[in-house]
Structure formats: structure tokens, C-alpha cells
Scaffold this motif. Structure first.
Motif, PDB file in Angstrom:
ATOM      1  N   LEU A  76      49.013  51.065  41.808  1.00  0.00           N
ATOM      2  CA  LEU A  76      49.233  51.939  41.190  1.00  0.00           C
ATOM      3  C   LEU A  76      50.517  52.748  41.011  1.00  0.00           C
ATOM      4  N   GLY A  77      51.275  53.260  39.720  1.00  0.00           N
ATOM      5  CA  GLY A  77      52.189  53.825  40.000  1.00  0.00           C
ATOM      6  C   GLY A  77      53.905  52.649  39.823  1.00  0.00           C
ATOM      7  N   GLN A  78      55.007  53.400  39.747  1.00  0.00           N
ATOM      8  CA  GLN A  78      56.093  52.456  39.136  1.00  0.00           C
ATOM      9  C   GLN A  78      56.835  51.947  40.539  1.00  0.00           C
ATOM     10  N   ASN A  79      56.212  52.472  41.656  1.00  0.00           N
ATOM     11  CA  ASN A  79      56.981  52.286  42.605  1.00  0.00           C
ATOM     12  C   ASN A  79      55.951  51.109  43.640  1.00  0.00           C
ATOM     13  N   ALA A  80      55.091  50.084  42.193  1.00  0.00           N
ATOM     14  CA  ALA A  80      53.822  49.435  42.928  1.00  0.00           C
ATOM     15  C   ALA A  80      54.336  48.104  43.121  1.00  0.00           C
ATOM     16  N   ASN A  81      54.398  47.149  44.362  1.00  0.00           N
ATOM     17  CA  ASN A  81      54.483  46.058  44.417  1.00  0.00           C
ATOM     18  C   ASN A  81      54.887  45.275  44.039  1.00  0.00           C
ATOM     19  N   GLN A  82      55.508  44.236  42.950  1.00  0.00           N
ATOM     20  CA  GLN A  82      55.106  43.643  42.388  1.00  0.00           C
ATOM     21  C   GLN A  82      53.857  42.389  43.331  1.00  0.00           C
ATOM     22  N   THR A  83      54.549  41.654  44.329  1.00  0.00           N
ATOM     23  CA  THR A  83      54.001  40.914  44.609  1.00  0.00           C
ATOM     24  C   THR A  83      52.643  40.557  44.403  1.00  0.00           C
ATOM     25  N   GLU A  84      51.872  42.019  45.295  1.00  0.00           N
ATOM     26  CA  GLU A  84      50.838  42.761  45.752  1.00  0.00           C
ATOM     27  C   GLU A  84      49.961  42.540  44.111  1.00  0.00           C
ATOM     28  N   LEU A  85      50.521  43.019  43.129  1.00  0.00           N
ATOM     29  CA  LEU A  85      50.201  42.780  41.559  1.00  0.00           C
ATOM     30  C   LEU A  85      50.373  41.447  41.206  1.00  0.00           C
ATOM     31  N   GLU A  86      51.099  40.489  41.328  1.00  0.00           N
ATOM     32  CA  GLU A  86      50.829  38.614  41.262  1.00  0.00           C
ATOM     33  C   GLU A  86      49.856  38.169  41.799  1.00  0.00           C
ATOM     34  N   ALA A  87      49.487  38.564  43.078  1.00  0.00           N
ATOM     35  CA  ALA A  87      48.243  38.342  43.581  1.00  0.00           C
ATOM     36  C   ALA A  87      47.261  38.889  42.850  1.00  0.00           C
ATOM     37  N   SER A  88      47.146  40.242  42.551  1.00  0.00           N
ATOM     38  CA  SER A  88      45.690  40.348  42.219  1.00  0.00           C
ATOM     39  C   SER A  88      45.773  40.320  41.397  1.00  0.00           C
ATOM     40  N   ALA A  89      46.335  39.903  40.766  1.00  0.00           N
ATOM     41  CA  ALA A  89      46.032  39.741  39.305  1.00  0.00           C
ATOM     42  C   ALA A  89      45.352  37.795  38.731  1.00  0.00           C
ATOM     43  N   HIS A  90      45.061  37.091  40.897  1.00  0.00           N
ATOM     44  CA  HIS A  90      44.642  35.798  40.637  1.00  0.00           C
ATOM     45  C   HIS A  90      43.180  35.962  41.333  1.00  0.00           C
ATOM     46  N   ILE A  91      43.096  36.972  41.380  1.00  0.00           N
ATOM     47  CA  ILE A  91      41.337  37.313  42.086  1.00  0.00           C
ATOM     48  C   ILE A  91      40.476  37.460  40.749  1.00  0.00           C
ATOM     49  N   PHE A  92      39.173  37.013  41.170  1.00  0.00           N
ATOM     50  CA  PHE A  92      38.508  36.762  39.884  1.00  0.00           C
ATOM     51  C   PHE A  92      37.592  38.739  39.791  1.00  0.00           C
ATOM     52  N   ILE A  93      37.160  38.833  38.985  1.00  0.00           N
ATOM     53  CA  ILE A  93      36.263  40.271  38.717  1.00  0.00           C
ATOM     54  C   ILE A  93      35.062  39.323  39.122  1.00  0.00           C
ATOM     55  N   ARG A  94      34.590  40.494  40.079  1.00  0.00           N
ATOM     56  CA  ARG A  94      33.124  40.108  40.803  1.00  0.00           C
ATOM     57  C   ARG A  94      32.188  39.709  40.345  1.00  0.00           C
ATOM     58  N   SER A  95      31.608  39.894  39.122  1.00  0.00           N
ATOM     59  CA  SER A  95      30.340  39.776  37.602  1.00  0.00           C
ATOM     60  C   SER A  95      31.119  38.365  37.271  1.00  0.00           C
ATOM     61  N   GLU A  96      31.905  38.350  36.775  1.00  0.00           N
ATOM     62  CA  GLU A  96      32.109  37.540  35.816  1.00  0.00           C
ATOM     63  C   GLU A  96      32.424  35.989  37.173  1.00  0.00           C
ATOM     64  N   LEU A  97      32.911  35.949  38.337  1.00  0.00           N
ATOM     65  CA  LEU A  97      32.679  34.879  38.789  1.00  0.00           C
ATOM     66  C   LEU A  97      31.085  34.820  39.573  1.00  0.00           C
ATOM     67  N   ILE A  98      30.380  35.553  39.932  1.00  0.00           N
ATOM     68  CA  ILE A  98      29.030  35.037  39.762  1.00  0.00           C
ATOM     69  C   ILE A  98      28.825  34.668  38.939  1.00  0.00           C
ATOM     70  N   GLN A  99      28.125  34.720  37.335  1.00  0.00           N
ATOM     71  CA  GLN A  99      27.568  34.940  36.693  1.00  0.00           C
ATOM     72  C   GLN A  99      28.553  33.032  36.049  1.00  0.00           C
ATOM     73  N   SER A 100      29.832  32.933  36.524  1.00  0.00           N
ATOM     74  CA  SER A 100      30.301  31.546  36.380  1.00  0.00           C
ATOM     75  C   SER A 100      29.703  30.349  37.400  1.00  0.00           C
ATOM     76  N   LEU A 101      29.881  31.171  38.443  1.00  0.00           N
ATOM     77  CA  LEU A 101      29.318  29.759  39.669  1.00  0.00           C
ATOM     78  C   LEU A 101      28.136  29.576  39.863  1.00  0.00           C
ATOM     79  N   LEU A 102      26.815  30.276  39.404  1.00  0.00           N
ATOM     80  CA  LEU A 102      25.542  30.414  39.206  1.00  0.00           C
ATOM     81  C   LEU A 102      25.454  28.890  38.751  1.00  0.00           C
ATOM     82  N   TYR A 103      24.553  28.541  39.697  1.00  0.00           N
ATOM     83  CA  TYR A 103      24.293  26.841  39.332  1.00  0.00           C
ATOM     84  C   TYR A 103      24.422  25.568  38.723  1.00  0.00           C
ATOM     85  N   GLN A 104      26.256  25.997  39.423  1.00  0.00           N
ATOM     86  CA  GLN A 104      27.754  25.126  38.901  1.00  0.00           C
ATOM     87  C   GLN A 104      26.856  24.251  40.133  1.00  0.00           C
TER      88      GLN A 104
END
Length: 162
Positions: free
Chosen positions: A66-94
Motif C-alpha cells: 500500500l502507498g506511494q512507496n510500495a515495492n514494485q517487485t512485491e506488487l508484481e509477485a502479489s499479482a500472480h497469487i490467486f484469490i483463495r475462494s476462486e482457487l478452491i472453486q477452480s480446483l475442486l474435482y479437477q
């Protein structure tokens, strides 16, 4: 005569108050840490106080994003992490191939013999999912397979203590 009318009126008034307050207390507004931070900044324009407010409101929020001085590498790494509820729904029965393509190789594989034959668990310790946008990633994701299909997706949330 007046007391006879007063009792039903009081009962009616109290029941309406209980009914109306019951609707609003159960509904909880779900906002992401980024939304809370931006609303706070638009109101107060104080970075430190807004980050403290976000941490008090959402204990597992990652204030480094958060904020103006947010670390850009952490922001990019955080963008590739799935939201938990969506991940669970997409993985079940696969199947295992789908999970491996989506999340990559698991950090640990275990065979579960005490429940049923053909049960296997995959553990991911690397950051795979998080609760909401701006939250810290979960500590662990457990995916349980039975005969090659996902039957359970478990997670260990991040520690609330910083």
C-alpha cells in the motif's frame, strides 16, 4: 384505558427496533485492504495513520503493498497469487495434471493410507493464494486427491501477529 394501549404500542415499537437492527448487524462490508487504504487517503491524506487503520481493520493485510512507496517487485509477485475462494472453486474435482499446470510442482507429496486407498496429498508452502487483494499470502495450501481427482482444498491462513 391509556395503559392498555401503551403496552401493545411498546411491544410493537421494540419488535420493529429489533427487526431493523438485526438486518444491519449481520451484514458486514467486505473491502480489500487497497480499497480501505484509498478511502482513508482520500479522507485524511496521512500514510502512516491509514496503514495503521488498515492493519486494525484487516489483520492479515500486507501494508508493504500500500502507498506511494510500495515495492514494485512485491506488487508484481502479489499479482500472480490467486484469490483463495476462486482457487478452491477452480480446483475442486479437477485432475492432477490440471493442478500441476495451474500451481506448478508441489513442495511435498504424501500418500494417505489410513482413509482410503488411492488418497494422496500435495502441499504447497510457496505463496499460492491469499484471502483478498492486498492480503498476505497463505502459509500453506493442502490439496487432497482421491483416485486422481481433487476432493478437498485446505489452507493455513497467515499469522495475525506481525
Amino acid at each position: 384505558m391509556k395503559s392498555k394501549l401503551l403496552i401493545p404500542f411498546c411491544i410493537l415499537t421494540f419488535s420493529q427496533c429489533a427487526y431493523l437492527s438485526g438486518e444491519t448487524t449481520g451484514a458486514r462490508e467486505g473491502k480489500s485492504p487497497a480499497q480501505l487504504y484509498s478511502e482513508c487517503m482520500s479522507t485524511f491524506s496521512d500514510d502512516a495513520k491509514c496503514k495503521e487503520f488498515v492493519l486494525k481493520s484487516i489483520p492479515d493485510a500486507d501494508v508493504n503493498l500500500l502507498g506511494q512507496n510500495a515495492n514494485q517487485t512485491e506488487l508484481e509477485a502479489s499479482a500472480h497469487i490467486f484469490i483463495r475462494s476462486e482457487l478452491i472453486q477452480s480446483l475442486l474435482y479437477q485432475n492432477k495434471l490440471y493442478v500441476k499446470n495451474k500451481l506448478g510442482e508441489p513442495d511435498e507429496k504424501r500418500v494417505v493410507n489410513n482413509w482410503a486407498p488411492g488418497m494422496e496429498e500435495w502441499l504447497y508452502y510457496k505463496p499460492v493464494s491469499k484471502f483478498a487483494e492486498g492480503s498476505r499470502p497463505d502459509r500453506e495450501i493442502l490439496i487432497r486427491f482421491q483416485r486422481g481427482a481433487v476432493v478437498h482444498v485446505g489452507y493455513t491462513p497467515p499469522r495475525p501477529n506481525r
